[in-house]
Design a protein around this motif. Structure first.
Motif, PDB file in Angstrom:
ATOM      1  N   HIS A  22       0.833  -1.110  -0.059  1.00  0.00           N
ATOM      2  CA  HIS A  22       0.092   0.111  -0.104  1.00  0.00           C
ATOM      3  C   HIS A  22       0.842   1.280  -0.065  1.00  0.00           C
ATOM      4  CE1 HIS A  22      -3.650  -2.167   2.038  1.00  0.00           C
ATOM      5  NE2 HIS A  22      -3.292  -2.499   0.672  1.00  0.00           N
ATOM      6  N   HIS A  23       1.838   1.244   0.584  1.00  0.00           N
ATOM      7  CA  HIS A  23       2.747   2.397   0.980  1.00  0.00           C
ATOM      8  C   HIS A  23       3.477   2.567  -0.489  1.00  0.00           C
ATOM      9  CE1 HIS A  23       2.115   3.609   5.119  1.00  0.00           C
ATOM     10  NE2 HIS A  23       2.145   2.501   5.342  1.00  0.00           N
ATOM     11  N   GLN A  24       3.956   1.462  -0.908  1.00  0.00           N
ATOM     12  CA  GLN A  24       4.804   1.541  -2.343  1.00  0.00           C
ATOM     13  C   GLN A  24       3.753   2.149  -3.309  1.00  0.00           C
ATOM     14  OE1 GLN A  24       5.780  -2.680  -2.680  1.00  0.00           O
ATOM     15  NE2 GLN A  24       7.985  -2.322  -2.302  1.00  0.00           N
ATOM     16  N   LEU A  25       2.620   1.677  -3.360  1.00  0.00           N
ATOM     17  CA  LEU A  25       1.434   2.188  -4.506  1.00  0.00           C
ATOM     18  C   LEU A  25       1.606   3.650  -4.403  1.00  0.00           C
ATOM     19  CD1 LEU A  25      -1.084  -0.490  -4.119  1.00  0.00           C
ATOM     20  CD2 LEU A  25       0.227   0.055  -6.316  1.00  0.00           C
ATOM     21  N   VAL A  26       1.255   4.185  -3.126  1.00  0.00           N
ATOM     22  CA  VAL A  26       1.118   5.502  -2.857  1.00  0.00           C
ATOM     23  C   VAL A  26       2.222   6.448  -3.268  1.00  0.00           C
ATOM     24  CG1 VAL A  26       0.872   7.588  -1.259  1.00  0.00           C
ATOM     25  CG2 VAL A  26      -0.345   5.460  -0.887  1.00  0.00           C
ATOM     26  N   ALA A  27       3.480   5.813  -2.830  1.00  0.00           N
ATOM     27  CA  ALA A  27       4.669   6.407  -3.261  1.00  0.00           C
ATOM     28  C   ALA A  27       4.929   6.719  -5.091  1.00  0.00           C
ATOM     29  CB  ALA A  27       5.876   5.700  -2.719  1.00  0.00           C
ATOM     30  N   LEU A  28       4.628   5.631  -5.643  1.00  0.00           N
ATOM     31  CA  LEU A  28       4.824   5.342  -7.044  1.00  0.00           C
ATOM     32  C   LEU A  28       3.699   6.256  -7.723  1.00  0.00           C
ATOM     33  CD1 LEU A  28       4.832   1.461  -7.631  1.00  0.00           C
ATOM     34  CD2 LEU A  28       6.835   3.214  -8.141  1.00  0.00           C
TER      35      LEU A  28
END
Length: 66
Positions: A22-28
């Motif tokens: 979830h955190h990776q998705l937001v960052a991307l």
């Protein structure tokens, strides 16, 4: 209506993995890396805890129907 419980593998890994994704998705998305976000999201749908729950429910229903 009977209730169904999902047994998770021992440890925090499944929950930690989902949260990390979830955190990776937001960052991307914030970085404008839509193609990478899309690829991660498709994998997430396939391997997330929600996917595991849906799979367990589908299996339960197919056993009940046959």
């Amino acid at each position: 209506m009977p209730r169904l419980g999902l047994e998770l593998p021992p440890g925090d890994e499944p929950r930690t993995r989902d949260l990390g994704e979830h955190h990776q998705l937001v960052a991307l998305i914030v970085d404008g890396r839509a193609a990478e976000a899309g690829q991660l999201m498709r994998g997430h749908f396939t391997h997330s805890l929600t996917a595991s729950a849906i799979s367990a429910l589908e299996e339960r229903e197919s056993v009940r129907v046959t």
